[in-house]
Design an enzyme around this catalytic site. Structure first.
Site, short mmCIF file in Angstrom:
data_model
loop_
_atom_site.label_atom_id
_atom_site.label_comp_id
_atom_site.label_asym_id
_atom_site.label_seq_id
_atom_site.Cartn_x
_atom_site.Cartn_y
_atom_site.Cartn_z
N ASN A 6 -6.17 -3.70 11.76
CA ASN A 6 -4.94 -3.65 10.97
C ASN A 6 -3.89 -4.50 11.69
O ASN A 6 -3.38 -4.10 12.72
CB ASN A 6 -4.48 -2.19 10.83
CG ASN A 6 -3.14 -2.07 10.15
OD1 ASN A 6 -2.63 -3.03 9.56
ND2 ASN A 6 -2.54 -0.88 10.24
N LYS A 8 -0.94 -5.25 10.64
CA LYS A 8 0.44 -4.85 10.35
C LYS A 8 1.29 -6.08 10.02
O LYS A 8 0.80 -6.98 9.35
CB LYS A 8 1.00 -4.05 11.53
CG LYS A 8 0.05 -2.91 11.94
CD LYS A 8 0.62 -1.95 12.91
CE LYS A 8 -0.41 -0.86 13.18
NZ LYS A 8 0.10 0.19 14.06
N GLU A 154 -5.95 9.13 11.93
CA GLU A 154 -5.04 8.47 12.87
C GLU A 154 -3.92 9.42 13.25
O GLU A 154 -2.90 9.50 12.56
CB GLU A 154 -4.44 7.21 12.23
CG GLU A 154 -5.46 6.17 11.86
CD GLU A 154 -4.85 4.79 11.81
OE1 GLU A 154 -5.33 3.92 12.55
OE2 GLU A 154 -3.87 4.58 11.07
N GLY A 160 -0.03 3.20 18.51
CA GLY A 160 0.85 2.26 19.21
C GLY A 160 1.51 2.86 20.45
O GLY A 160 2.45 2.28 21.00
#
Ligand code: PGA
Length: 230
Positions: A6, A8, A154, A160
């Protein structure tokens, strides 16, 4: 085993193309990349399997900023993420909108990776299973156990942050999710080359959804290699 990256809000068309032109996927692993909308066409042109990061439930209409499944299909995009925690937390996505997006995308013929996961506050309050049940049931109600649907667990506190769920925590959540909806479950949240092999060795972990570590070809390749060995 499925590994999804991903990206983002990183990588415009030129960077997306440069990454994919040099990327050699290992044998035996399905690899999906999710670039920003603006880079989808360039990414599709490389021949890689490309998913969008979101998709609207209507085919067209007055929905500023949204993109439909039909439009993605026209571009050669093969699927979409829905319900990423950043969408839920920063852009007002709800269980209902996530479910509607998932259903429309699946009905149109796209693959879907639907993301669920608890916040730190919810985990500390002992509400992890309650939250997962509500989120997964909304998706299950709308989409059923569709063959093109994959769930991504997740935990929000692991995204992150460099904090990964332990393989035991992840496995416990995956088993719980699979009891609610019998589809493969990816793990996401600070997956890196250093922890990928251990996480992916767990039976209930069907792959990974990788954010930060999918931005560099070396780290993404290392995670894909770990998947091909497990
Ligand atoms: P991360 O992101 O790997 O950077 O934690 C995962 C995700 O947000 O899908």
């Amino acid at each position: 085993m499925l590994i999804a990256g991903n990206w983002k809000m990183f990588k415009g068309p030129a960077e997306a193309e440069a990454f994919l032109a040099g990327f050699e996927p290992p044998e035996g692993v399905d690899i999906v990349l999710c670039p920003p909308y603006i880079s989808l066409a360039a990414a599709v042109a490389t021949g890689a399997t490309i998913y969008a990061q979101n998709v609207h439930w209507e085919e067209q209409g007055p929905y500023t900023g949204e993109v439909s499944a039909t439009m993605l299909l026209e571009l050669g995009v093969q699927g979409a993420l829905v319900g990423h925690s950043e969408r839920r937390q920063l852009f007002g996505e709800t269980d209902e909108t996530v479910a509607r997006r998932a259903r429309a995308a699946l009905e149109a013929g796209l693959g879907v990776i639907a993301c669920v996961g608890e916040t730190l506050e919810q985990r500390e309050a002992g509400d992890t299973e309650l939250v997962l049940k509500i989120q997964v049931e909304a998706i299950a109600y709308a989409a059923g156990s569709h063959p093109n649907l994959v769930i991504a667990y997740e935990p929000v506190w692991a995204i992150g942050t460099g904090k990964t769920a332990s393989p035991e925590q992840a496995e416990e959540a995956h088993v719980f999710i699979r009891d609610v909806l019998d589809r493969p479950v990816l793990y996401g949240g600070s997956v890196k080359p250093e922890n990928a092999a251990e996480l992916l060795s767990r039976e209930a972990i069907g792959g990974a959804l990788v954010g930060g570590a999918s931005l560099e070809p070396e780290s993404f390749a290392a995670i894909c290699q770990a998947a091909s060995r497990s």
